[in-house]
Design an enzyme around this catalytic site. Sequence first.
Site, PDB file in Angstrom:
ATOM      1  N   GLY A   1       0.810  -1.367  -0.045  1.00 32.21           N
ATOM      2  CA  GLY A   1      -0.026   0.253  -0.171  1.00 32.21           C
ATOM      3  C   GLY A   1       0.695   1.158   0.083  1.00 32.21           C
ATOM      4  CB  CYS A   2       4.213   2.292   0.905  1.00 29.56           C
ATOM      5  SG  CYS A   2       3.796   2.040   2.533  1.00 29.56           S
ATOM      6  CG  MET A   3       2.866   5.650  -4.258  1.00 28.66           C
ATOM      7  SD  MET A   3       2.545   7.446  -4.466  1.00 28.66           S
ATOM      8  CE  MET A   3       4.207   7.836  -5.503  1.00 28.66           C
ATOM      9  CB  SER A   4       8.492   4.580  -0.698  1.00 29.48           C
ATOM     10  OG  SER A   4       8.080   6.073  -1.104  1.00 29.48           O
TER      11      SER A   4
END
Length: 135
Positions: free
Chosen positions: A46-49
């Site tokens: 769920g994190c872009m990074s």
Amino acid sequence: MDPEELIDNFEMLGSWEERYAYIIELGREMPPLTDDERTEANRVRGCMSQVWLVADDDPGKLVFRGDSDAHIVRGLIALLRMLMSERSPDEVRALDIGDIFGRLGLENQITANRRNGFYAMVERIRAMAAERAAS
């Protein structure tokens, strides 16, 4: 760290440039995870990074560490560690991170994607606390 203390620290920093610099510095001060800890099992979805969180063995309380490939996200992990690590599982579950996040002013200062990633980290930390409480 007491949430009120963190909020007070933020309020003493005037501009958002100073606040971003503070968050990034907190992330730089955090020791990185080892390559062995940067596994798919420890990655936060769920994190872009790229974000990894690991819980250390410490009976009775949740102690966690984290890392990211993005400076601002490392800083957000550091903020979460200040607020949520070294606490009992019940304290972790009871902490109103959304309220604190809003009072820090971050709700309006980071992008929707970063905000989603932040809350994905919070949910992962709460899951680690639940696992700790069950064991």
